[in-house]
Scaffold this motif. Structure first.
Motif, PDB file in Angstrom:
ATOM      1  N   ASP A 199       0.844  -1.193   0.000  1.00  0.00           N
ATOM      2  CA  ASP A 199       0.000   0.000   0.000  1.00  0.00           C
ATOM      3  C   ASP A 199       0.881   1.246   0.000  1.00  0.00           C
ATOM      4  OD1 ASP A 199      -2.153  -1.674   0.146  1.00  0.00           O
ATOM      5  OD2 ASP A 199      -2.652  -1.216   2.234  1.00  0.00           O
ATOM      6  N   PRO A 200       0.494   2.290  -0.743  1.00  0.00           N
ATOM      7  CA  PRO A 200       1.274   3.533  -0.703  1.00  0.00           C
ATOM      8  C   PRO A 200       1.063   4.262   0.626  1.00  0.00           C
ATOM      9  CG  PRO A 200      -0.703   3.870  -1.985  1.00  0.00           C
ATOM     10  CD  PRO A 200      -0.679   2.407  -1.627  1.00  0.00           C
TER      11      PRO A 200
ATOM     12  N   ASP B  85       1.308  15.339   0.297  1.00  0.00           N
ATOM     13  CA  ASP B  85       0.727  14.167  -0.359  1.00  0.00           C
ATOM     14  C   ASP B  85      -0.700  13.901   0.093  1.00  0.00           C
ATOM     15  OD1 ASP B  85       3.178  13.707  -1.561  1.00  0.00           O
ATOM     16  OD2 ASP B  85       3.704  11.982  -0.296  1.00  0.00           O
TER      17      ASP B  85
ATOM     18  N   ILE C  56      -3.392  10.297  -0.108  1.00  0.00           N
ATOM     19  CA  ILE C  56      -3.618   8.919  -0.530  1.00  0.00           C
ATOM     20  C   ILE C  56      -5.081   8.815  -0.950  1.00  0.00           C
ATOM     21  CG2 ILE C  56      -3.508   6.477   0.082  1.00  0.00           C
ATOM     22  CD1 ILE C  56      -0.792   7.913   0.097  1.00  0.00           C
TER      23      ILE C  56
ATOM     24  N   TYR D 212      -5.033   1.865  -4.675  1.00  0.00           N
ATOM     25  CA  TYR D 212      -4.719   3.096  -3.948  1.00  0.00           C
ATOM     26  C   TYR D 212      -3.591   3.832  -4.673  1.00  0.00           C
ATOM     27  CZ  TYR D 212      -7.459   1.246  -0.057  1.00  0.00           C
ATOM     28  OH  TYR D 212      -8.485   0.761   0.709  1.00  0.00           O
TER      29      TYR D 212
ATOM     30  N   ARG E 179      -0.789   7.316  -4.333  1.00  0.00           N
ATOM     31  CA  ARG E 179      -0.224   8.482  -3.657  1.00  0.00           C
ATOM     32  C   ARG E 179      -0.147   9.619  -4.660  1.00  0.00           C
ATOM     33  NH1 ARG E 179       4.727  11.264  -2.862  1.00  0.00           N
ATOM     34  NH2 ARG E 179       5.765   9.909  -4.390  1.00  0.00           N
TER      35      ARG E 179
END
Length: 355
Positions: A19-20, A27, A29, A123, A125
């Protein structure tokens, strides 16, 4: 999570990935809701974009929900439904201050699915989130909004605006794929006298006619002659190149009138010949460009008001985990009739464009 990973020319797979997480305080998500495939992704798979390194998650067009933000993000918060722009903007460098976000030198530009992991995953980023995601109006469905991540701003900015389409113009669009069709739709906003669409695929020419092309031409059957016939031999005022091969670019330069504009939109992986021996005396303007997405807020308002034919470009939908099948369908567009392929969301049946 899972994502679609590039492993080298001709090689990619839907596979497990970490997962990021937040790396910078700017940032966000995003949990992907709807994602699509771009012709540029096919260019990457062919090896036309060598800076994309093996191991990169592809994709730069998606809609989703913010699930986490860095400490410096101010314009969105968890739970917001957002459009992820194909272009990332730092907002501080020389180019971003001029609105040329595609040329960002502060860690942005076209980076998703290019220099960093992209949107074809569960997901994502998103760096520089304040300027690189757009909150979506409730009236705009995900399947419509996702087409504003790239193809509509690209067609509008790099094709129609760079080409300086004006009322009464003759506009020729070479290439009736998704970006070419979006160029036809947005060129109509400026009331040209006529729009001529050129392509090889009958299904795409039919789609061009539905979206507003006044004349269509098979690229193998002397489209330049049709342009001459319709303009009394003058040529088109604006010619938009939306393919990205040498033959189509050179055709565009033959169809433009003296004093006209050629707006190149296509992604080129091979050199094209610029016939200056023919063009030097014709006062022709040739523009190239990577989209900046400065028009995205305007296009979002237009789409929410029903002023853009976004859904008509979606021909196939799939669950997100059917990414490899979706790529096969999109890559074989001449056989499948695929225009825009959308993955995710609640609807997974094949969508039929409006007549």
């Amino acid at each position: 999570m899972k994502g679609f990973v590039f492993h080298g020319p001709g090689q990619a797979s839907w596979q497990d990935l970490p997962d990021p997480g937040i790396k910078e305080p700017t940032d966000a998500i995003v949990k992907v809701g709807v994602v699509t495939i771009c012709g540029t992704d096919l260019h990457i798979l062919k090896g036309d974009v060598p800076e994309v390194r093996p191991g990169t998650v592809l994709g730069h067009e998606a809609v989703g929900e913010i699930v986490e933000i860095g400490g410096d993000v101010r314009t969105v918060r968890p739970g917001d439904r957002v459009l992820m722009s194909c272009i990332t903007s730092c907002g501080r460098c020389r180019f971003c201050r001029d609105g040329s976000y595609g040329q960002c030198r502060g860690g942005g530009g076209w980076i998703l699915g290019h220099l960093i992991d992209g949107t074809q995953a569960e997901y994502v980023r998103v760096p520089c989130a304040d300027l690189s995601v757009h909150p979506l109006p409730a009236a705009l469905a995900d399947e419509d909004a996702v087409l504003l991540a790239d193809i509509f701003p690209t067609a509008y900015e790099v094709g129609v605006l760079n080409g300086r389409v004006r009322p009464g113009d003759t506009v020729a669009v070479v290439g009736a794929g998704p970006v070419g069709l979006a160029a036809i739709a947005t060129a109509r906003l400026f009331s040209p006298e006529r729009i001529i669409a050129v392509d090889l695929a009958p299904a795409r020419l039919e789609a061009a006619h539905r979206l507003g092309a006044d004349a269509i031409a098979d690229a193998r059957e002397a489209p330049g002659q049709l342009v001459d016939d319709l303009t009394d031999g003058l040529g088109a005022d604006v010619v938009i190149e939306a393919v990205g091969v040498p033959e189509s670019f050179e055709l565009c330069t033959r169809m433009v009138r003296p004093g006209g504009h050629v707006a190149n939109v296509g992604v080129h992986g091979r050199p094209a010949t610029l016939h200056l021996e023919d063009l030097w005396s014709k006062n022709v303007t040739i523009t190239t460009g990577l989209v900046d997405t400065y028009s995205t807020p305007t296009l979002l308002r237009m789409a929410a008001g029903g002023r853009l034919p976004t859904r008509q470009l979606v021909t196939h939908t799939f669950p997100l985990e059917h990414m490899e099948e979706a790529y096969d369908v999109f890559a074989q567009a001449a056989d499948t009739g695929a225009l825009k392929v959308v993955l995710g969301g609640e609807r997974h049946e094949v969508a039929v464009p409006e007549a």
